[in-house]
Motif scaffolding. Sequence first.
Motif, PDB file in Angstrom:
ATOM      1  N   ASN A   1      -6.748  -7.742  15.325  1.00 24.75           N
ATOM      2  CA  ASN A   1      -7.310  -8.480  14.214  1.00 24.75           C
ATOM      3  C   ASN A   1      -6.160  -9.192  13.506  1.00 24.75           C
ATOM      4  OD1 ASN A   1      -8.326  -9.345  11.749  1.00 24.75           O
ATOM      5  ND2 ASN A   1      -9.690  -7.586  11.548  1.00 24.75           N
ATOM      6  N   ILE A   2      -5.976 -10.447  13.829  1.00 23.70           N
ATOM      7  CA  ILE A   2      -4.843 -11.221  13.334  1.00 23.70           C
ATOM      8  C   ILE A   2      -4.877 -11.352  11.814  1.00 23.70           C
ATOM      9  CG2 ILE A   2      -3.657 -13.448  13.439  1.00 23.70           C
ATOM     10  CD1 ILE A   2      -3.433 -11.690  15.987  1.00 23.70           C
ATOM     11  N   GLU A   3      -6.047 -11.472  11.246  1.00 21.03           N
ATOM     12  CA  GLU A   3      -6.138 -11.569   9.776  1.00 21.03           C
ATOM     13  C   GLU A   3      -5.668 -10.273   9.127  1.00 21.03           C
ATOM     14  OE1 GLU A   3      -6.634 -14.196   7.773  1.00 21.03           O
ATOM     15  OE2 GLU A   3      -6.554 -15.285   9.666  1.00 21.03           O
ATOM     16  N   GLU A   4      -6.034  -9.163   9.704  1.00 19.40           N
ATOM     17  CA  GLU A   4      -5.592  -7.863   9.187  1.00 19.40           C
ATOM     18  C   GLU A   4      -4.072  -7.737   9.286  1.00 19.40           C
ATOM     19  OE1 GLU A   4      -6.141  -3.135  10.281  1.00 19.40           O
ATOM     20  OE2 GLU A   4      -7.547  -4.594  11.089  1.00 19.40           O
ATOM     21  N   ILE A   5      -3.524  -8.177  10.394  1.00 19.73           N
ATOM     22  CA  ILE A   5      -2.070  -8.141  10.588  1.00 19.73           C
ATOM     23  C   ILE A   5      -1.375  -9.027   9.559  1.00 19.73           C
ATOM     24  CG2 ILE A   5      -0.200  -8.791  12.160  1.00 19.73           C
ATOM     25  CD1 ILE A   5      -2.053  -7.848  14.447  1.00 19.73           C
ATOM     26  N   LYS A   6      -1.893 -10.211   9.348  1.00 13.77           N
ATOM     27  CA  LYS A   6      -1.309 -11.121   8.350  1.00 13.77           C
ATOM     28  C   LYS A   6      -1.331 -10.497   6.959  1.00 13.77           C
ATOM     29  CE  LYS A   6      -2.389 -15.552  10.517  1.00 13.77           C
ATOM     30  NZ  LYS A   6      -3.199 -16.783  10.387  1.00 13.77           N
ATOM     31  N   GLU A   7      -2.452  -9.877   6.603  1.00 19.60           N
ATOM     32  CA  GLU A   7      -2.577  -9.243   5.286  1.00 19.60           C
ATOM     33  C   GLU A   7      -1.585  -8.089   5.132  1.00 19.60           C
ATOM     34  OE1 GLU A   7      -6.652  -8.110   4.679  1.00 19.60           O
ATOM     35  OE2 GLU A   7      -7.342 -10.186   4.937  1.00 19.60           O
ATOM     36  N   LYS A   8      -1.448  -7.290   6.178  1.00 18.05           N
ATOM     37  CA  LYS A   8      -0.508  -6.169   6.128  1.00 18.05           C
ATOM     38  C   LYS A   8       0.921  -6.668   5.971  1.00 18.05           C
ATOM     39  CE  LYS A   8       0.915  -2.059   8.649  1.00 18.05           C
ATOM     40  NZ  LYS A   8       0.614  -1.192   9.790  1.00 18.05           N
ATOM     41  N   LEU A   9       1.286  -7.675   6.740  1.00 19.47           N
ATOM     42  CA  LEU A   9       2.637  -8.222   6.645  1.00 19.47           C
ATOM     43  C   LEU A   9       2.901  -8.812   5.264  1.00 19.47           C
ATOM     44  CD1 LEU A   9       3.024  -9.883  10.147  1.00 19.47           C
ATOM     45  CD2 LEU A   9       4.178  -7.833   9.291  1.00 19.47           C
ATOM     46  N   GLU A  10       1.936  -9.514   4.738  1.00 19.95           N
ATOM     47  CA  GLU A  10       2.091 -10.112   3.408  1.00 19.95           C
ATOM     48  C   GLU A  10       2.228  -9.024   2.337  1.00 19.95           C
ATOM     49  OE1 GLU A  10       2.680 -13.107   0.751  1.00 19.95           O
ATOM     50  OE2 GLU A  10       2.532 -13.301   2.920  1.00 19.95           O
ATOM     51  N   ARG A  11       1.399  -8.003   2.413  1.00 21.61           N
ATOM     52  CA  ARG A  11       1.452  -6.899   1.444  1.00 21.61           C
ATOM     53  C   ARG A  11       2.815  -6.196   1.506  1.00 21.61           C
ATOM     54  NH1 ARG A  11      -2.275  -4.186   3.528  1.00 21.61           N
ATOM     55  NH2 ARG A  11      -1.066  -2.560   4.491  1.00 21.61           N
ATOM     56  N   CYS A  12       3.286  -5.923   2.702  1.00 23.14           N
ATOM     57  CA  CYS A  12       4.573  -5.237   2.868  1.00 23.14           C
ATOM     58  C   CYS A  12       5.744  -6.130   2.467  1.00 23.14           C
ATOM     59  CB  CYS A  12       4.731  -4.762   4.311  1.00 23.14           C
ATOM     60  SG  CYS A  12       3.594  -3.450   4.751  1.00 23.14           S
ATOM     61  N   ARG A  13       5.644  -7.392   2.763  1.00 21.21           N
ATOM     62  CA  ARG A  13       6.705  -8.335   2.420  1.00 21.21           C
ATOM     63  C   ARG A  13       6.867  -8.432   0.897  1.00 21.21           C
ATOM     64  NH1 ARG A  13       6.446 -12.329   6.069  1.00 21.21           N
ATOM     65  NH2 ARG A  13       4.300 -12.748   5.496  1.00 21.21           N
ATOM     66  N   ASN A  14       5.767  -8.320   0.178  1.00 19.83           N
ATOM     67  CA  ASN A  14       5.804  -8.452  -1.279  1.00 19.83           C
ATOM     68  C   ASN A  14       6.115  -7.145  -2.001  1.00 19.83           C
ATOM     69  OD1 ASN A  14       5.233 -11.214  -1.249  1.00 19.83           O
ATOM     70  ND2 ASN A  14       3.044 -10.824  -1.093  1.00 19.83           N
ATOM     71  N   MET A  15       6.205  -6.056  -1.264  1.00 21.30           N
ATOM     72  CA  MET A  15       6.511  -4.761  -1.876  1.00 21.30           C
ATOM     73  C   MET A  15       8.002  -4.700  -2.212  1.00 21.30           C
ATOM     74  SD  MET A  15       5.867  -0.986  -0.255  1.00 21.30           S
ATOM     75  CE  MET A  15       4.096  -0.999  -0.387  1.00 21.30           C
ATOM     76  N   LYS A  16       8.303  -4.252  -3.413  1.00 19.42           N
ATOM     77  CA  LYS A  16       9.698  -4.106  -3.815  1.00 19.42           C
ATOM     78  C   LYS A  16      10.295  -2.884  -3.126  1.00 19.42           C
ATOM     79  CE  LYS A  16       9.069  -6.098  -8.345  1.00 19.42           C
ATOM     80  NZ  LYS A  16       9.142  -5.855  -9.793  1.00 19.42           N
ATOM     81  N   LEU A  17      11.535  -3.000  -2.737  1.00 20.74           N
ATOM     82  CA  LEU A  17      12.205  -1.915  -2.032  1.00 20.74           C
ATOM     83  C   LEU A  17      12.209  -0.625  -2.852  1.00 20.74           C
ATOM     84  CD1 LEU A  17      13.690  -1.139   0.532  1.00 20.74           C
ATOM     85  CD2 LEU A  17      15.799  -1.884  -0.566  1.00 20.74           C
ATOM     86  N   GLU A  18      12.395  -0.735  -4.157  1.00 23.30           N
ATOM     87  CA  GLU A  18      12.422   0.470  -4.992  1.00 23.30           C
ATOM     88  C   GLU A  18      11.050   1.141  -5.097  1.00 23.30           C
ATOM     89  OE1 GLU A  18      12.451  -3.148  -7.793  1.00 23.30           O
ATOM     90  OE2 GLU A  18      13.682  -2.506  -6.129  1.00 23.30           O
ATOM     91  N   ASP A  19       9.997   0.442  -4.674  1.00 14.83           N
ATOM     92  CA  ASP A  19       8.650   1.020  -4.693  1.00 14.83           C
ATOM     93  C   ASP A  19       8.293   1.727  -3.386  1.00 14.83           C
ATOM     94  OD1 ASP A  19       8.275   0.082  -7.269  1.00 14.83           O
ATOM     95  OD2 ASP A  19       7.320  -1.786  -6.598  1.00 14.83           O
ATOM     96  N   VAL A  20       9.140   1.607  -2.390  1.00 12.57           N
ATOM     97  CA  VAL A  20       8.885   2.230  -1.088  1.00 12.57           C
ATOM     98  C   VAL A  20       9.324   3.685  -1.157  1.00 12.57           C
ATOM     99  CG1 VAL A  20       9.452   2.189   1.372  1.00 12.57           C
ATOM    100  CG2 VAL A  20       9.208   0.036   0.112  1.00 12.57           C
ATOM    101  N   THR A  21       8.437   4.584  -0.749  1.00 13.67           N
ATOM    102  CA  THR A  21       8.758   6.015  -0.720  1.00 13.67           C
ATOM    103  C   THR A  21       8.885   6.491   0.727  1.00 13.67           C
ATOM    104  OG1 THR A  21       6.455   6.714  -0.603  1.00 13.67           O
ATOM    105  CG2 THR A  21       7.377   6.353  -2.825  1.00 13.67           C
ATOM    106  N   LEU A  22       9.323   7.705   0.899  1.00 13.33           N
ATOM    107  CA  LEU A  22       9.429   8.252   2.256  1.00 13.33           C
ATOM    108  C   LEU A  22       8.075   8.322   2.950  1.00 13.33           C
ATOM    109  CD1 LEU A  22      12.075  11.099   2.002  1.00 13.33           C
ATOM    110  CD2 LEU A  22      12.241   8.948   3.254  1.00 13.33           C
TER     111      LEU A  22
END
Length: 67
Positions: A5-26
């Motif tokens: 599902n290319i749209e799902e992949i695009k959304e996931k990449l966009e969401r992850c790309r916009n996440m701040k590094l300090e907000d990423v947890t283990l």
Amino acid sequence: MNKYNIEEIKEKLERCRNMKLEDVTLEDVDEITDIKIDRRKSSEERILDFIMKTKHPYIPVKHTVRV
């Protein structure tokens, strides 16, 4: 390759790309030994598999050392 599902992949990449590094947890990062990609697939399919199988494709791996 139409099983992706290319749209799902695009959304996931966009969401992850916009996440701040300090907000990423283990919990947002996968254990490298848990990611299984079929090497017989085309490179395109392996990339798509990797994106879909990882929680955060831009920060994909950690390695836990067990003592």
